[in-house]
Design a protein around this motif. Structure first.
Motif, PDB file in Angstrom:
ATOM      1  N   VAL A 187       4.536  -4.182  -1.031  1.00  0.00           N
ATOM      2  CA  VAL A 187       3.421  -4.343   0.131  1.00  0.00           C
ATOM      3  C   VAL A 187       3.175  -3.137   0.843  1.00  0.00           C
ATOM      4  O   VAL A 187       2.175  -2.578   1.162  1.00  0.00           O
ATOM      5  N   CYS A 188       4.273  -2.382   1.171  1.00  0.00           N
ATOM      6  CA  CYS A 188       4.304  -1.191   1.802  1.00  0.00           C
ATOM      7  C   CYS A 188       3.612  -0.150   1.135  1.00  0.00           C
ATOM      8  O   CYS A 188       2.602   0.678   1.771  1.00  0.00           O
ATOM      9  N   PHE A 189       3.992   0.136  -0.235  1.00  0.00           N
ATOM     10  CA  PHE A 189       3.432   1.010  -0.965  1.00  0.00           C
ATOM     11  C   PHE A 189       1.900   0.744  -1.331  1.00  0.00           C
ATOM     12  O   PHE A 189       1.011   1.546  -1.372  1.00  0.00           O
ATOM     13  N   THR A 190       1.375  -0.611  -1.522  1.00  0.00           N
ATOM     14  CA  THR A 190       0.026  -0.918  -1.666  1.00  0.00           C
ATOM     15  C   THR A 190      -0.756  -0.719  -0.503  1.00  0.00           C
ATOM     16  O   THR A 190      -1.715  -0.105  -0.708  1.00  0.00           O
TER      17      THR A 190
ATOM     18  N   SER B 210      -0.858   3.048   0.128  1.00  0.00           N
ATOM     19  CA  SER B 210      -2.128   3.926  -0.990  1.00  0.00           C
ATOM     20  C   SER B 210      -3.684   3.567  -0.668  1.00  0.00           C
ATOM     21  O   SER B 210      -4.175   4.515  -0.646  1.00  0.00           O
ATOM     22  N   VAL B 211      -3.885   2.563   0.062  1.00  0.00           N
ATOM     23  CA  VAL B 211      -5.098   1.952   0.351  1.00  0.00           C
ATOM     24  C   VAL B 211      -5.438   2.772   1.485  1.00  0.00           C
ATOM     25  O   VAL B 211      -6.625   3.381   1.829  1.00  0.00           O
ATOM     26  N   LEU B 212      -4.524   3.119   2.605  1.00  0.00           N
ATOM     27  CA  LEU B 212      -4.799   3.809   3.734  1.00  0.00           C
ATOM     28  C   LEU B 212      -5.081   5.240   3.622  1.00  0.00           C
ATOM     29  O   LEU B 212      -5.796   5.875   4.249  1.00  0.00           O
TER      30      LEU B 212
ATOM     31  N   ALA C  14       0.056   5.687   6.650  1.00  0.00           N
ATOM     32  CA  ALA C  14       0.246   5.416   5.111  1.00  0.00           C
ATOM     33  C   ALA C  14       1.467   6.277   4.713  1.00  0.00           C
ATOM     34  O   ALA C  14       2.308   5.429   4.100  1.00  0.00           O
ATOM     35  N   VAL C  15       1.803   7.261   5.589  1.00  0.00           N
ATOM     36  CA  VAL C  15       2.914   8.010   5.385  1.00  0.00           C
ATOM     37  C   VAL C  15       4.184   7.245   5.850  1.00  0.00           C
ATOM     38  O   VAL C  15       5.285   7.043   5.034  1.00  0.00           O
TER      39      VAL C  15
END
Length: 94
Positions: A35-38, A41-43, A53-54
């Motif tokens: 969830v964090c990576f998805t 990535s969108v942000l 995002a970072v």
């Protein structure tokens, strides 16, 4: 007995319960990292959201790092539970 031995997981009801709880924790950590990576990535599509995002990528990375830690902790716990069973059997036989 040794670590990462499938028999350690099936020794008794307590070891099966511990194994199941660790598997649930591992799955939750895995899901949280995904969830964090998805979301991270969108942000990245919007420059003003690069900092969150970072941070999401950093949190996701820590969660991915927690996965092998959970597995090792689980195996050590199951191994120790087996050692206690062995000691209990020895005490009964004395």
């Amino acid at each position: 007995m040794k670590l990462f031995n499938h028999a350690n997981r099936q020794r008794n009801a307590d070891t099966r319960r511990v194994y199941a709880l660790f598997e649930i924790a591992h799955t939750l950590v895995d899901f949280g990292a995904a969830v964090c990576f998805t979301i991270g990535s969108v942000l990245f599509f919007w420059p003003k959201y690069e900092t969150p995002a970072v941070w999401l990528f950093t949190v996701g990375s820590v969660l991915f790092m927690a996965k092998p830690t959970l597995r090792l902790s689980r195996e050590i716990k199951l191994y120790r539970m087996g050692k206690l069973d062995t000691l209990a059997e020895r005490a009964e036989n004395d």
